[in-house]
Design an enzyme around this catalytic site. Structure first.
Site, PDB file in Angstrom:
ATOM      1  N   ASN A  74      33.368 -36.082 -77.877  1.00  0.00           N
ATOM      2  CA  ASN A  74      33.143 -37.149 -76.910  1.00  0.00           C
ATOM      3  C   ASN A  74      33.266 -38.534 -77.554  1.00  0.00           C
ATOM      4  O   ASN A  74      32.418 -39.406 -77.351  1.00  0.00           O
ATOM      5  CB  ASN A  74      31.790 -36.998 -76.216  1.00  0.00           C
ATOM      6  N   THR A  75      34.313 -38.710 -78.316  1.00  0.00           N
ATOM      7  CA  THR A  75      34.587 -39.996 -78.947  1.00  0.00           C
ATOM      8  C   THR A  75      36.084 -40.128 -79.212  1.00  0.00           C
ATOM      9  O   THR A  75      36.812 -39.142 -79.188  1.00  0.00           O
ATOM     10  CB  THR A  75      33.791 -40.152 -80.261  1.00  0.00           C
ATOM     11  N   HIS A  97      41.453 -39.143 -77.629  1.00  0.00           N
ATOM     12  CA  HIS A  97      40.037 -39.051 -77.264  1.00  0.00           C
ATOM     13  C   HIS A  97      39.663 -37.577 -77.325  1.00  0.00           C
ATOM     14  O   HIS A  97      40.230 -36.750 -76.620  1.00  0.00           O
ATOM     15  CB  HIS A  97      39.783 -39.604 -75.864  1.00  0.00           C
ATOM     16  N   CYS A  98      38.726 -37.239 -78.195  1.00  0.00           N
ATOM     17  CA  CYS A  98      38.318 -35.847 -78.396  1.00  0.00           C
ATOM     18  C   CYS A  98      37.223 -35.489 -77.395  1.00  0.00           C
ATOM     19  O   CYS A  98      36.139 -36.073 -77.411  1.00  0.00           O
ATOM     20  CB  CYS A  98      37.826 -35.650 -79.825  1.00  0.00           C
ATOM     21  N   ILE A  99      37.515 -34.523 -76.531  1.00  0.00           N
ATOM     22  CA  ILE A  99      36.521 -34.114 -75.538  1.00  0.00           C
ATOM     23  C   ILE A  99      35.392 -33.317 -76.176  1.00  0.00           C
ATOM     24  O   ILE A  99      34.290 -33.274 -75.647  1.00  0.00           O
ATOM     25  CB  ILE A  99      37.163 -33.311 -74.396  1.00  0.00           C
TER      26      ILE A  99
END
Length: 87
Positions: free
Chosen positions: A38-39, A33-35
């Site tokens: 945000n996905t 999950h890429c902060i």
């Protein structure tokens, strides 16, 4: 294609899917999950994510190159005089 039921979202998902706690959904071939975006990064968006990372790296390389050229132009003679005085 073999399906498996997710315990958390109660949906039939592919065997290589994993439930993301941040998005609360299952993602096929889940990577992380890429902060920053945000996905979740998975099968459907891995190529655009990789292209984003490569473009950011190229932008940073250009920025460092431009700043180093500007600094060399501004402080180049001082550095040359300093080197000469050290000899």
């Amino acid at each position: 294609e073999e399906l498996n039921a997710c315990f958390w979202c109660k949906k039939d998902v592919r065997m290589d899917s994993k439930h993301c706690w941040d998005c609360n959904k299952c993602v096929a071939t889940f990577d992380h999950h890429c902060i920053w975006l945000n996905t979740c990064i998975g099968r459907r968006n891995y190529a655009p994510f990789f292209a984003t990372i490569c473009s950011k790296f190229c932008m940073m390389a250009l920025l460092v190159g431009a700043v180093s050229l500007i600094l060399k132009e501004l402080f180049g003679p001082i550095g040359d005089e300093l080197q000469a005085s050290m000899l």
